[in-house]
Design a protein around this motif. Structure first.
Motif, PDB file in Angstrom:
ATOM      1  N   VAL A 134     -10.715  53.985  -1.093  1.00 28.88           N
ATOM      2  CA  VAL A 134      -9.232  54.172  -1.005  1.00 28.88           C
ATOM      3  C   VAL A 134      -8.898  52.941  -0.052  1.00 28.88           C
ATOM      4  N   ASN A 135      -7.916  52.444  -0.836  1.00 26.43           N
ATOM      5  CA  ASN A 135      -7.329  50.940  -0.260  1.00 26.43           C
ATOM      6  C   ASN A 135      -6.335  51.280   0.692  1.00 26.43           C
ATOM      7  N   ARG A 136      -5.243  51.895  -0.065  1.00 25.04           N
ATOM      8  CA  ARG A 136      -3.916  52.630   0.731  1.00 25.04           C
ATOM      9  C   ARG A 136      -3.820  53.947   0.834  1.00 25.04           C
ATOM     10  N   PRO A 137      -4.003  54.592   1.885  1.00 25.59           N
ATOM     11  CA  PRO A 137      -3.890  55.990   1.997  1.00 25.59           C
ATOM     12  C   PRO A 137      -2.333  56.357   1.695  1.00 25.59           C
ATOM     13  N   ALA A 163       2.376  49.551  -3.699  1.00 23.22           N
ATOM     14  CA  ALA A 163       1.121  50.328  -4.532  1.00 23.22           C
ATOM     15  C   ALA A 163       0.787  49.561  -5.752  1.00 23.22           C
ATOM     16  N   ASP A 164      -0.456  48.923  -5.757  1.00 22.11           N
ATOM     17  CA  ASP A 164      -0.882  48.265  -7.135  1.00 22.11           C
ATOM     18  C   ASP A 164      -1.471  49.491  -8.102  1.00 22.11           C
ATOM     19  N   PRO A 360     -11.065  48.863  -5.241  1.00 23.09           N
ATOM     20  CA  PRO A 360     -10.345  49.638  -4.325  1.00 23.09           C
ATOM     21  C   PRO A 360     -10.860  49.515  -2.862  1.00 23.09           C
ATOM     22  N   THR A 361     -11.879  49.365  -2.657  1.00 23.78           N
ATOM     23  CA  THR A 361     -12.547  49.377  -1.173  1.00 23.78           C
ATOM     24  C   THR A 361     -12.348  48.206  -0.659  1.00 23.78           C
ATOM     25  N   GLN A 362     -11.669  47.153  -1.403  1.00 26.36           N
ATOM     26  CA  GLN A 362     -11.395  45.832  -0.824  1.00 26.36           C
ATOM     27  C   GLN A 362     -10.439  45.860   0.309  1.00 26.36           C
ATOM     28  N   GLU A 363     -10.892  45.254   1.261  1.00 30.73           N
ATOM     29  CA  GLU A 363      -9.738  45.122   2.513  1.00 30.73           C
ATOM     30  C   GLU A 363      -8.728  44.382   2.264  1.00 30.73           C
ATOM     31  N   GLN A 364      -7.344  44.756   2.716  1.00 33.70           N
ATOM     32  CA  GLN A 364      -6.468  43.877   2.619  1.00 33.70           C
ATOM     33  C   GLN A 364      -6.581  42.682   3.421  1.00 33.70           C
ATOM     34  N   PRO A 365      -6.132  41.471   2.887  1.00 40.19           N
ATOM     35  CA  PRO A 365      -6.173  40.212   3.779  1.00 40.19           C
ATOM     36  C   PRO A 365      -5.371  40.518   5.285  1.00 40.19           C
TER      37      PRO A 365
END
Lengths: 365, 365
Positions: A134-137, A163-164, A360-365
């Motif tokens: 999950v990237n964005r809950p 949300a992408d 999707p596990t990639q963290e936001q910059p």
């Protein structure tokens, strides 16, 4: 007063509810009143209440809850105007932090708070972490609808303004899991919110999400109905409606606003003549059942999906009935061990990392 | 039948209404019935009707309009499923093209169509052109609200799925002009739709638009109230609400969906017992006035703003009452020479080119 150090010995923490008593528009008296309503219908439920002991002790005594509820003193309060970034840096002494901490350590299973949404989300993400993948809950909320179950699940209702395509796919999977647990639906129907149902309409990321969600339906055990429109939120086209948090938040507040407008107009109309007042009196049972059916307080409680534990955001302006509804929802989800179920569903349904363009596990910059 | 070649001699074309009879969900019979309703209340209004003469001639005869309405035969129809790109390339023989052409040549002043929104917008942009300074035209619609005038103007309701900060500023200026003409408001209050009223909330382009609109309030002669939320669409915080066409379209359809849901639930509730049925009978005047107050048909008619001429999109599923409302709106705006007023207001209010980072006249790539 229960001794907070020993009270939880021998209790299954996952079924204990952790309630932030502070930060709502109506103050802790309303939260305690709502808790009291809930406990009358669900005696024996284990509850921890977090907030200023000086304020909460007399409120608990007033409702006869002194020996039933575990009180955790927290000197500070997250206000409605605190920025999320401020809250995560300076919020350690707040009741919200304390309520989340009880769940993090396993003393309790589900958090309920009427406080600042952005602060609650930021603090929950920091302390409870996101589920792998999950990237964005997202915040899931319920819409009164023409469905068999009477409600549609919509997400995201406002956790994030963006949300992408990958987020929207995850929302579809999480919404399916929530609908399955909340309504006992075997194979929920999922729709993607757009400005038209034709395939060529809408933003670029929606067209990609349309493909991704469609391709995950079999593995995720849901039925994908394709694009849906605003009118389907209270409709019967599906059970789960997926959208970004900006659109979802505007739709939610618009729906509440229209429902309140109609209800006020109705009250005015029925008061206009003696005849209509008599009519309203005779039909009061029907009007009361109508009111109950569309009452937003009945479906109070946005659920944060995508964290390792379940967090429920009660409406800031909720009254005692609304608070009780949010606590009931927390109780149901705690009983079902919903957060564990959601995590294993996600793990089983997500495409393999190697199949995905943007993990999707990639963290936001 | 009036001879279409001579009928318009000596008539002020700007007051003639140009109506596309085809393309709505309910067919031309509903459009002609709506036109008949309108003409009963507004006898003497000059109207041109575009569509298949074979179908329309008997309908006009049925309503006694044969000698009153000017018929323009057009063999082809834009369907609800035609893509805008197809419509502009292959639509020359359609009733929609014919209705727009009459306004382009000056024979008529305002277009009304129930047809495909995307097609109508694409064709109108191609044939009627945008006003200088407008990049993205918008559709303005009315919301029942708690305002003095009973309605809020919202734009964009779905002309484009995107809007950048410059578009949002133009929407504020155009919405102001529309509210001023439609409601005789001297200094309309303008709000920018967001997920919260705090300045730090929302997408980046909204924060820039917030600054731009605020800085234009004096020159544009409106009051800027800042960010508003979905609940303000039916509220009293402002008179004009500015948003992108994706969000606006979802909000509009959500509001309609909730209003329909409540109205259906009310009907069901009141039918449940003999007592409630009697009550409903006694209160029927009040319930009817309520229905009228929230009836979406009363406010049917999205106005395309930003073109050199006024084009009104009637709801595809409008019944005769709805069509009559859209034609009435066209009549009012034609009488006021609204499109000329809007263009001169825009010219007077827009910042000078040299002050702007991204000139709004720039064409899309």
């Amino acid at each position: 007063m229960l001794d907070s150090g020993t009270a939880l010995q021998g209790v299954d923490g996952s079924r204990v509810l952790s309630i932030d008593a502070m930060g709502g528009d109506n103050g802790p008296a309303t939260v305690v009143a709502g808790l009291s309503l809930f406990l009358k219908k669900n005696p024996g439920t284990q509850v921890m209440l977090h907030g200023r002991a000086k304020e909460l002790t007399p409120l608990l005594a007033k409702h006869g809850l002194t020996d039933i509820v575990i009180l955790r003193d927290a000197s500070d309060v997250v206000t409605m105007h605190d920025k999320p970034s401020h809250v995560v840096r300076h919020g350690k002494a707040t009741s919200m932090w304390s309520a989340i901490e009880a769940v993090r350590t396993g003393e309790a299973g589900v958090v309920v708070s009427c406080g600042n949404t952005g602060g609650l989300m930021a603090m929950s993400m920091l302390r409870l972490r996101k589920i792998d993948g999950v990237n964005r809950p997202a915040i899931a909320c319920l819409w009164p609808s023409r469905n068999k179950q009477g409600f549609n699940v919509m997400l995201d209702a406002g956790a994030d303004i963006r949300a992408d395509q990958d987020d929207l796919l995850i929302y579809a999977l999480m919404g399916t899991s929530y609908a399955r647990n909340a309504f006992d639906l075997k194979r929920p129907r999922v729709g993607l919110l757009n400005v038209g149902t034709e395939e060529h309409k809408g933003r670029a990321e929606l067209k990609v999400a349309h493909e991704l969600i469609g391709a995950s339906a079999t593995k995720g055990d849901f039925e994908y109905v394709g694009f849906v429109e605003g009118g389907d939120l209270p409709g019967d086209a599906c059970d789960v409606i997926v959208t970004d948090g900006f659109t979802g938040n505007v739709a939610l507040k618009t729906g509440e606003g229209i429902a309140n407008l109609i209800s006020d107009f109705m009250r005015e109309s029925l008061k206009r003549t003696p005849l209509s007042m008599l009519g309203a009196l005779l039909a009061r049972g029907a009007l009361r059942s109508l009111k109950k059916r569309i009452d937003p307080r009945r479906v109070n409680g946005g659920v944060f999906l995508g964290l390792t534990k379940t967090v429920i955001k009660s409406h800031g302006s909720a009254d005692a009935t609304g608070v009780a509804a949010a606590i009931s929802l927390a109780h149901r989800l705690a009983d079902q061990h919903f957060s564990d179920r959601l995590a294993s569903r996600l793990a089983a349904s997500l495409p393999h990392e190697s199949d995905r363009a943007a993990p999707p596990t990639q963290e936001q910059p």
